[in-house]
Design a protein around this motif. Structure first.
Motif, PDB file in Angstrom:
ATOM      1  N   UNK A   1     -44.693  73.435  55.367  1.00  0.00           N
ATOM      2  CA  UNK A   1     -43.960  74.066  54.258  1.00  0.00           C
ATOM      3  C   UNK A   1     -44.287  73.420  52.914  1.00  0.00           C
ATOM      4  N   UNK A   2     -44.426  72.097  52.910  1.00  0.00           N
ATOM      5  CA  UNK A   2     -44.627  71.375  51.647  1.00  0.00           C
ATOM      6  C   UNK A   2     -46.065  71.454  51.156  1.00  0.00           C
ATOM      7  N   UNK A   3     -46.961  71.921  52.014  1.00  0.00           N
ATOM      8  CA  UNK A   3     -48.379  72.001  51.618  1.00  0.00           C
ATOM      9  C   UNK A   3     -49.108  70.672  51.751  1.00  0.00           C
TER      10      UNK A   3
ATOM     11  N   UNK B   1     -38.272  62.280  70.046  1.00  0.00           N
ATOM     12  CA  UNK B   1     -39.632  62.289  69.496  1.00  0.00           C
ATOM     13  C   UNK B   1     -40.206  63.708  69.354  1.00  0.00           C
ATOM     14  N   UNK B   2     -40.054  64.546  70.372  1.00  0.00           N
ATOM     15  CA  UNK B   2     -40.675  65.879  70.300  1.00  0.00           C
ATOM     16  C   UNK B   2     -40.011  66.708  69.199  1.00  0.00           C
ATOM     17  N   UNK B   3     -38.683  66.647  69.153  1.00  0.00           N
ATOM     18  CA  UNK B   3     -37.982  67.399  68.106  1.00  0.00           C
ATOM     19  C   UNK B   3     -38.344  66.848  66.720  1.00  0.00           C
ATOM     20  N   UNK B   4     -38.430  65.525  66.618  1.00  0.00           N
ATOM     21  CA  UNK B   4     -38.766  64.906  65.338  1.00  0.00           C
ATOM     22  C   UNK B   4     -40.166  65.296  64.879  1.00  0.00           C
ATOM     23  N   UNK B   5     -41.113  65.304  65.824  1.00  0.00           N
ATOM     24  CA  UNK B   5     -42.488  65.688  65.465  1.00  0.00           C
ATOM     25  C   UNK B   5     -42.518  67.149  65.012  1.00  0.00           C
ATOM     26  N   UNK B   6     -41.759  67.999  65.707  1.00  0.00           N
ATOM     27  CA  UNK B   6     -41.729  69.421  65.337  1.00  0.00           C
ATOM     28  C   UNK B   6     -41.131  69.587  63.941  1.00  0.00           C
ATOM     29  N   UNK B   7     -40.060  68.843  63.654  1.00  0.00           N
ATOM     30  CA  UNK B   7     -39.446  68.928  62.318  1.00  0.00           C
ATOM     31  C   UNK B   7     -40.411  68.427  61.251  1.00  0.00           C
ATOM     32  N   UNK B   8     -41.080  67.313  61.546  1.00  0.00           N
ATOM     33  CA  UNK B   8     -42.003  66.724  60.559  1.00  0.00           C
ATOM     34  C   UNK B   8     -43.189  67.670  60.316  1.00  0.00           C
ATOM     35  N   UNK B   9     -43.676  68.302  61.392  1.00  0.00           N
ATOM     36  CA  UNK B   9     -44.818  69.225  61.245  1.00  0.00           C
ATOM     37  C   UNK B   9     -44.408  70.435  60.422  1.00  0.00           C
TER      38      UNK B   9
END
Ligand code: GFB
Length: 331
Positions: A315-317, A302-310
């Protein structure tokens, strides 16, 4: 391990159609197919092919000689949007499912994977929820329209499987998140909605951020690229007419999620809860024994996934888009 050993049944040059390629799940499946070297992946924008148009869908399948279909198109949204747009969720998901499944049956598709969500299971299902809980009791009212449509879709696959021997299978993933999610403040699922709220609070140097509901419901979250790997495994080697759950088997409270979000976004203020907003099902965690037996397990916590999603959202704006812009996009 070579690629052919991983996907023994799924030829690398097969004609694969991903219905819903622009969304959270479809885009992850397209990435996974690319990663594994599938060379003949077909996608269509809504302008090119309206999946609500039965005649257009029939023409498309008649022309394209599609062999494999990932059916992940549909109208999706978080608890509030679902609850307040039940007619649209029921009609659109029912129609898309019926059009694509029928066309795949009529035009010789080799195999089709249909996806729904864990909300198809009854509100009071024993937890973790086993596939056998399907249709054993009343649904959670906040997503009844969506869930009914998805139940009909998975049953349509099952009926084509049993009556005509079609290799149409279905998978029921838990709550997913990741790149290409919808970050609308009111329409989205909890992770992107909460991420936007925390991000805006940080940008505005607010003293607090308000999270919907009591914080007590428990949810299970799966990073969407993990789901995409599971989808390929299921397409390759799951042949049962009954559905298969895809999740981590672990759940957290919404309060815990909010605390993890606070760390990932680096928001310094306080977390408040707005109990006027709905909680939905108090617990929703899947029994994942069946998918584990196929040899799949999630890789992203979960923590890694949230960091990737954030990081993707920054980046995508998506988090900088105005609320009006995201509203237009969500329709
Ligand atoms: O992702 P979500 O909307 O869907 O999560 P469900 C709802 C839970 O998160 C509730 C809390 O307990 C909310 O009170 N929550 C806290 C928030 N903050 C927020 C926020 O900012 N946004 C949202 N959306 N919720 C959906 C179904 O149910 O799950 C769909 O409505 C679909 O049909 C989807 O199945 C996977 O898990 O409740």
């Amino acid at each position: 391990m070579t690629r052919t050993q991983v996907f023994a049944q799924l030829p690398f040059d097969s004609r694969i159609f991903v219905a819903g390629h622009a969304g959270l799940v479809g885009s992850a499946i397209v990435r996974a197919l690319g990663r594994h070297g599938f060379s003949n992946v077909m996608v269509r924008t809504r302008a090119e092919l309206d999946l609500l148009d039965q005649a257009a869908v029939q023409r498309f399948f008649a022309q394209e000689e599609i062999e494999y279909v990932f059916l992940v198109a549909g109208k999706v949204g978080g608890i509030l949007y679902n609850a307040s747009h039940q007619a649209d969720f029921l009609y659109e998901n029912l129609t898309i499912s019926a059009n694509v499944i029928k066309a795949a049956a009529d035009h010789g598709v080799e195999k089709l994977l249909y996806t729904g969500s864990s909300c198809i299971y009854p509100k009071l299902s024993p937890q973790p929820i086993r596939e056998e809980s399907l249709l054993s009791g009343p649904l959670e009212p906040t997503n009844e329209g969506y869930a009914l449509a998805k139940i009909v879709g998975l049953k349509l696959c099952e009926k084509y499987h049993r009556q005509y021997g079609k290799r149409f299978v279905s998978a029921m993933p838990t709550n997913m998140y990741g790149p290409n999610d919808n970050f609308h403040p009111d329409h989205s699922h909890v992770i992107p909605g909460m991420m936007r709220r925390f991000h805006e609070a940080k940008e505005q140097k607010a003293g607090s951020v308000t999270v919907w509901g009591s914080g007590m419901p428990r949810r299970e979250f799966l990073y969407v690229d993990d789901f995409a790997e599971a989808a390929l495994v299921i397409m390759d080697r799951y042949e049962e007419p009954t559905t298969i759950n895809v999740g981590t088997g672990d759940d957290v409270t919404i309060r815990h999620l909010a605390e993890q979000m606070q760390d990932v976004v680096a928001f310094q203020g306080e977390i408040l809860f707005d109990t006027s907003k709905p909680d939905g099902m108090i617990r929703k965690v899947l029994d994942v024994s069946r998918i584990r037996e196929l040899g799949w397990q999630p890789c992203v916590g979960l923590v890694e996934g949230l960091a990737r999603a954030y990081s993707w959202a920054l980046r995508s704006g998506k988090l900088a888009e105005s609320r009006v812009a995201t509203e237009t996009q969500a329709r």
